[in-house]
Design a protein around this motif. Structure first.
Motif, PDB file in Angstrom:
ATOM      1  N   LEU A   1      19.605   0.397  -5.657  1.00 53.40           N
ATOM      2  CA  LEU A   1      20.052   0.175  -7.020  1.00 53.40           C
ATOM      3  C   LEU A   1      20.637  -1.211  -7.130  1.00 53.40           C
ATOM      4  O   LEU A   1      21.501  -1.587  -6.350  1.00 53.40           O
TER       5      LEU A   1
ATOM      6  N   LEU B   1      22.729  -0.772 -12.984  1.00 52.26           N
ATOM      7  CA  LEU B   1      23.949  -0.038 -13.321  1.00 52.26           C
ATOM      8  C   LEU B   1      24.444  -0.433 -14.698  1.00 52.26           C
ATOM      9  O   LEU B   1      24.844   0.409 -15.509  1.00 52.26           O
TER      10      LEU B   1
ATOM     11  N   ASN C   1      28.376   7.580 -11.233  1.00 47.24           N
ATOM     12  CA  ASN C   1      27.321   8.455 -11.726  1.00 47.24           C
ATOM     13  C   ASN C   1      27.412   8.601 -13.232  1.00 47.24           C
ATOM     14  O   ASN C   1      28.467   8.374 -13.842  1.00 47.24           O
TER      15      ASN C   1
ATOM     16  N   LEU D   1      22.384  10.920 -12.696  1.00 51.40           N
ATOM     17  CA  LEU D   1      22.057   9.788 -11.845  1.00 51.40           C
ATOM     18  C   LEU D   1      23.278   9.472 -10.991  1.00 51.40           C
ATOM     19  O   LEU D   1      24.322   9.056 -11.511  1.00 51.40           O
TER      20      LEU D   1
ATOM     21  N   TYR E   1      24.955   7.322  -7.905  1.00 53.85           N
ATOM     22  CA  TYR E   1      24.830   6.145  -7.055  1.00 53.85           C
ATOM     23  C   TYR E   1      25.918   6.180  -5.997  1.00 53.85           C
ATOM     24  O   TYR E   1      27.114   6.187  -6.306  1.00 53.85           O
TER      25      TYR E   1
ATOM     26  N   LEU F   1      20.557   5.528  -4.521  1.00 55.54           N
ATOM     27  CA  LEU F   1      20.517   6.028  -5.894  1.00 55.54           C
ATOM     28  C   LEU F   1      19.774   7.357  -5.904  1.00 55.54           C
ATOM     29  O   LEU F   1      18.649   7.456  -5.419  1.00 55.54           O
TER      30      LEU F   1
END
Length: 781
Positions: A3, A8, A442, A464, A466, A473
């Motif tokens: 990621l 992000l 997240n 999602l 991270y 990710l």
């Protein structure tokens, strides 16, 4: 998957844009929103039914007591709030085009509770998927035998389908094949790492301050993450906003005190006036001292070796709009000593703040939390192998709810940081020690869509996660659904992908397994480079996270208004889990030896599957609840398959509760629990264990300790477990404000000898708790 920073930023920007979009959409219709409170205390009421008189249009209040009814035409309405055991509240409302009106409704205690047969929770079954979900209320906790006079969450948790407890002693919880660290426990939004005391009768939570607890045994949707098995979301109630009240009780097990009251009073239920309240709770045990005198038949008069103390405090500020801020803190600790075998001490403390904000011009809701906590545990066994573990966490989260008629949108994000340290010496005298950190970010979105004919309920979700430290990710789709075949028969289904970064530090071959250490996932360099699947496929280990896939489904059937039947089957595929290497004898990085004897941690996979059936009958003063669970759990370590120590094949519970007497001041409760035997690792033999600290060690003169040769891991099973508990409670109200309660209870009424463990060194059998009669006294004011 890696990621990048701009990904992000894009993701968070999308969440923020969605927030504004949903809020804007919510403003394009008339809506009635608000809160439902108890008139006597000012406390929010969750799970109450709020609807428009003469229609089927309505909503249930959430855990904050909040409701929203949108997509209304301009006009005048009467909204009605109802809850089992309380008088109905009415409120006249007039709304104009695109107007959002806020109302507060107050429920009073009903005069004749026996005549009420419908609850909001029954209605919610048609509009919520409720797959693998159990909602626990204070009233439900009072319907089981109260040990020491205190209704406790630990005792009710044992009734939930799919839940396995280690017994009267041990205090560990397993949900549908998930280990304790794979079950996330939240207290007002803060993660609790050890929610149950070593004596399995008590949790760290005061049952008198719990507003509700929702247990997601599996298949939970996108609003929850960072666990691969289950979620337990516990909410505490606010303090009394009208007057100072409290409770004091004592029993042979311990004492408990609670005090609550207003800091800023709201005496006249004025909806335009703010209020502030507090609540303080303390409970401690002294069973370790009193049992020596009161229960001399236990362990030849040595008593019950458990001691604990729990403290909790909370301040709540409610504004005129219904927005709220809570500030809370806690300190839980536990101590247990089995002379000559095991000593364990642990402590957990934390502080936090959560809030609910109601925007002035929309039917949306915004919630958030910020908190810090620390958990530490140490153990000293007869083998003198030191074990210590600690974990500290910081968490910041925001979530939003937008009500758009038949569609509700939930979305939010969370940022957390975790630090762990541990020193763990395994049975091969190899010290495993490290300090690790983990940062996570997240976000999630979930839709709840109810079809116009209210036959279908869909909850698609996406999370999602991270994990910054391993730079991973993890996209995690989730989906829940329900189909209302008829008013009394419903089908339901849930599935999803899950990950987590925490692992447990436990040697499951220990004689007494009370040490519950925690670590973040080790780096891949501490794991084997490859893992052989059970089908022979060899995969590269490039991701240190624990991962799982859930699928569950079943049906609900209400043959009458008084009977509710729930049947569910589940599969949890633990795709990858990490565990301590119990057999490590070579230092990490030793060349020319197998990973199985040199790596600090090993990789496993596993499967848990089974079926649960529960039947509840409620009519007037009688409640009957029966549960049966059939479960299978197996793990694969790359070479062979084995059942973990918590693989209980059969588990059954039956609870009967009856309230009686002229003024319904008597309550009698009975509970019977049966469980088939747990697996255990047999002892194959012993050997003189000489610590060769250097090449010149003289083994002929060095004092050796007793070493254990283990048999095949978990190849045998302990005998079955069965326990019958009973209690009877009498209440006396001597004035409007002062009352007394007397409770008499018996644990293990049949005095059955349930095995706890076999002492490997003395070859002696140690049993769980024998028959324990208790009498407790309580005063409320």
């Amino acid at each position: 998957m890696k990621l990048k920073k701009h990904s992000l930023i894009t993701f968070l920007a999308a969440l923020s844009f969605a927030s504004f979009s949903f809020n804007a959409a919510a403003q394009n219709n008339a809506a009635i929103r608000g809160f439902v409170y108890l008139k006597s205390t000012g406390e929010p009421v969750p799970f109450a039914a709020v609807y428009i008189q003469g229609t089927t249009t309505g909503a249930a209040t959430d855990v904050n007591g909040y409701f929203s009814i949108s997509h209304l035409a301009p006009g005048s309405y009467t909204i009605i709030a109802t809850l089992l055991g309380y008088d109905t509240a009415h409120e006249a409302v007039t709304v104009a085009k695109d107007q959002v009106v806020t109302k507060k409704l107050y429920l009073s205690q009903g005069i004749d509770m026996k005549t009420v047969e419908v609850s909001a929770h029954n209605q919610a079954r048609k509009t919520d998927p409720d797959v693998n979900v159990t909602v626990i209320t204070p009233e439900m906790m009072k319907q089981i035998p109260t040990i020491g006079g205190q209704a406790d969450l630990a005792q009710y948790m044992q009734l939930i389908p799919g839940v396995v407890f280690t017994g009267d002693q041990g205090g560990q919880l397993y949900i549908e094949g998930g280990q304790p660290i794979q079950n996330k426990v939240l207290l007002d939004g803060m993660t609790i790492f050890n929610p149950f005391h070593s004596i399995g009768l008590f949790s760290v939570f005061d049952g008198d301050i719990i507003s509700n607890a929702t247990v997601y045994a599996g298949g939970f949707n996108a609003e929850y993450g960072d666990r691969v098995s289950s979620i337990m979301d516990i909410r505490t109630r606010d303090g009394n906003k009208k007057k100072i009240t409290g409770k004091v009780d004592v029993s042979p097990f311990g004492s408990h005190a609670l005090v609550e009251g207003p800091l800023i009073k709201n005496v006249d239920d004025n909806p335009d006036k703010a209020s502030m309240s507090f609540i303080l709770s303390a409970k401690n045990s002294y069973i370790g001292q009193t049992s020596k005198a009161l229960y001399p038949w236990i362990d030849s008069g040595n008593g019950i070796p458990f001691d604990f103390a729990d403290y909790y405090g909370k301040v709540s500020l409610n504004t005129a709009s219904g927005s709220k801020i809570n500030i809370f803190g806690f300190d839980f600790n536990d101590h247990v000593t089995y002379p000559g075998i095991d000593t364990v001490n642990w402590q957990e403390y934390g502080v936090g703040m959560n809030f609910v904000i109601v925007p002035g011009s929309s039917s949306s809701l915004m919630e958030g939390n910020i908190d810090f906590s620390n958990y530490s545990i140490s153990e000293q066994q007869i083998d003198q192998l030191p074990r210590q573990s600690s974990i500290n966490t910081f968490d910041l989260g925001m979530k939003f709810t937008s009500f758009l008629g038949n569609t509700t949108v939930f979305y939010g994000f969370d940022i957390s940081g975790t630090g762990t340290s541990f020193n763990f010496e395994n049975s091969a005298d190899r010290l495993i020690s490290d300090s690790l950190t983990s940062d996570e970010l997240n976000g999630y979105v979930k839709l709840k869509i109810i079809s116009k004919n209210k036959k279908f309920v869909f909850e698609p979700g996406f999370r999602l996660q991270y994990y910054a430290t391993p730079n991973v990710l993890s996209p995690e789709p989730r989906f829940d659904a329900k189909y209302n075949v008829s008013d009394n028969f419903r089908l339901k289904f849930a599935t999803g992908l899950y990950t987590q970064d925490l692992i447990s530090l436990v040697d499951e071959r220990d004689v007494v397994d009370l040490f519950y250490g925690i670590s973040t996932s080790p780096p891949t360099s501490d794991l084997p480079a490859q893992f052989t699947q059970q089908n022979g496929t060899v995969q590269q280990v490039t991701n240190p996270l624990q991962r799982a896939f859930h699928i569950t489904g079943g049906f609900e059937y209400d043959p009458t208004n008084r009977i509710h039947i729930n049947v569910e089957a589940y599969l949890k595929d633990f795709l990858q889990t990490s565990t301590l290497n119990y057999d490590q004898v070579y230092p990490e990085g030793t060349q020319g030896v197998a990973d199985s004897v040199s790596k600090n941690f090993l990789v496993q996979s596993g499967k848990a599957y089974g079926a649960d059936i529960s039947i509840r009958y409620d009519h007037k003063n009688l409640s009957i609840y029966g549960v049966y669970s059939l479960g299978y759990v197996s793990y694969w370590d790359g070479a062979y398959s084995f059942p973990p120590p918590f693989d209980r094949r059969h588990n059954a519970n039956l609870v009967v509760s009856y309230t009686f007497g002229k003024d319904l001041s008597w309550m009698a409760n009975v509970r019977f629990n049966y469980g088939s035997g747990f697996p255990f690792t047999p002892t194959q033999g012993y050997y003189p264990n000489v610590p060769f600290s250097n090449i010149g060690t003289n083994y002929t003169t060095t004092n050796a300790s007793l070493g254990t040769l283990y048999g095949q891991f978990d190849s045998e099973r302990l005998p079955d477990y069965a326990r019958l508990d009973a209690s009877i409670d009498k209440s006396f109200q001597v004035s409007q404000d002062i009352g007394f309660h007397i409770n008499a209870s018996v644990i293990n009424l049949l005095d059955r000898e349930n095995i706890f463990y076999y002492d490997r060194y003395t070859n002696e059998r140690v049993n769980q708790l024998p028959i324990l009669p208790t009498v407790s006294f309580a005063m409320t004011f």
